[in-house]
Enzyme design. Structure first.
Site, mmCIF file in Angstrom:
data_model
loop_
_atom_site.group_PDB
_atom_site.id
_atom_site.type_symbol
_atom_site.label_atom_id
_atom_site.label_comp_id
_atom_site.label_asym_id
_atom_site.label_seq_id
_atom_site.Cartn_x
_atom_site.Cartn_y
_atom_site.Cartn_z
ATOM 1 N N LYS A 72 8.412 6.323 6.725
ATOM 2 C CA LYS A 72 7.097 6.493 7.351
ATOM 3 C C LYS A 72 7.080 6.131 8.829
ATOM 4 C CE LYS A 72 4.072 6.120 3.306
ATOM 5 N NZ LYS A 72 2.867 5.481 2.751
ATOM 6 N N ASP A 108 -3.507 8.030 3.856
ATOM 7 C CA ASP A 108 -3.694 6.931 2.904
ATOM 8 C C ASP A 108 -5.096 6.336 2.992
ATOM 9 O OD1 ASP A 108 -1.201 7.058 1.703
ATOM 10 O OD2 ASP A 108 -0.282 5.629 3.089
#
Length: 279
Positions: A72, A108
């Site tokens: 990420k 997210d």
């Protein structure tokens, strides 16, 4: 049997490892539901190979990928453009390939808020206490702060919590050992630690000190009913499990890659949850 044409749209999820991911099952459900000529694939890529592999996927005609641990942060360097959602979250989890360029975002936080709202919880209703100091904690803290919600964070390593507080102005740090004392001041308790996950010890917090209006949210979804959620339900505390966050955070990527707005509903939840049950 699904037969792809020569013009099939391709996307996937990359991590190292990536075999645990439920995202192929989730996106596969939507692809079949909408009759889309496309596929969503698990793509295990070693960290050292990540930049070259991502460029290779784009050149091979992929529409984009999801990014999971440990890539990420590395995804930032690969992107030609990074959206504010990723900068605020400190990580990229969704990459879109278009016209030879890579755009990175982070869904997210959006998925977390959508999951709360799907459970009829107003995320802006009151102060929130986040447990944990990783990427998910930062993403959740960022979206709540952007809504104007007072947010506190408690992490077992205080220095990590303090680092997040420096990067996210307004975020307050609570000592890990003082989390029980902080609980009555909050309307939302969010576990972003791995505590309570299958194979991990349970999260310890004194829920007897909770106010009647508290909602407990756990981003862990294996198992669906974590020890924290079970303890909360036993006290008639409102609960939100982690599966909905997984489902909702997938919507923007699917829309960008396959050109269709998918729906998170009970049928999808049952289909993905069936793969979470013990054998």
């Amino acid at each position: 049997m699904t037969i792809l044409s020569g013009t099939a749209r391709l996307a996937g999820i990359t991590g190292w490892p990536v075999g645990h991911s439920r995202s192929p099952r989730l996106h596969g459900f939507w692809l079949e539901r909408h009759g889309i000529d496309g596929a969503y694939l698990p793509l295990p890529i070693e960290p050292a190979d990540f930049p070259a592999a991502i460029r290779g996927l784009m050149l091979a005609g992929f529409a984009g990928v999801n990014v999971t641990i440990p890539h990420k942060l590395a995804a930032f360097a690969v992107c030609d453009e990074v959206e504010p959602s990723a900068r605020r979250a400190g990580a990229v989890n969704t990459m879109v390939f278009r016209d030879g360029r890579i755009t990175g975002s982070n869904t997210d936080g959006w998925g977390f808020l959508a999951n709360l709202r799907a459970h009829r919880v107003d995320p802006a209703a009151g102060p929130a206490l986040i447990l944990g100091g990783g990427g998910s904690a930062r993403a959740v803290a960022a979206v709540l702060l952007d809504l104007g919600v007072p947010v506190s964070i408690a992490n077992r390593t205080r220095s990590r919590a303090e680092s997040l507080a420096r990067e996210l102005p307004g975020l307050q740090v609570v000592e890990w050992n003082a989390r029980d004392d902080a609980l009555p001041d909050n309307a939302l308790l969010i576990n972003t630690t791995p505590l309570g996950m299958a194979g991990q010890p349970p999260l310890r917090i004194d829920l007897d000190r909770a106010r009647p209006w508290l909602t407990v949210a756990d981003i862990v979804y294996v198992p669906l009913e974590t020890p924290l959620l079970a303890a909360a339900r036993a006290r008639r505390i409102n609960c939100v499990d982690g599966l909905g966050m997984l489902l909702h955070q997938a919507v923007p990527g699917f829309r960008a890659w396959f050109g269709t707005e998918p729906t998170v509903d009970d049928a999808l939840r049952r289909f993905v949850a069936a793969d979470l049950l013990p054998a």
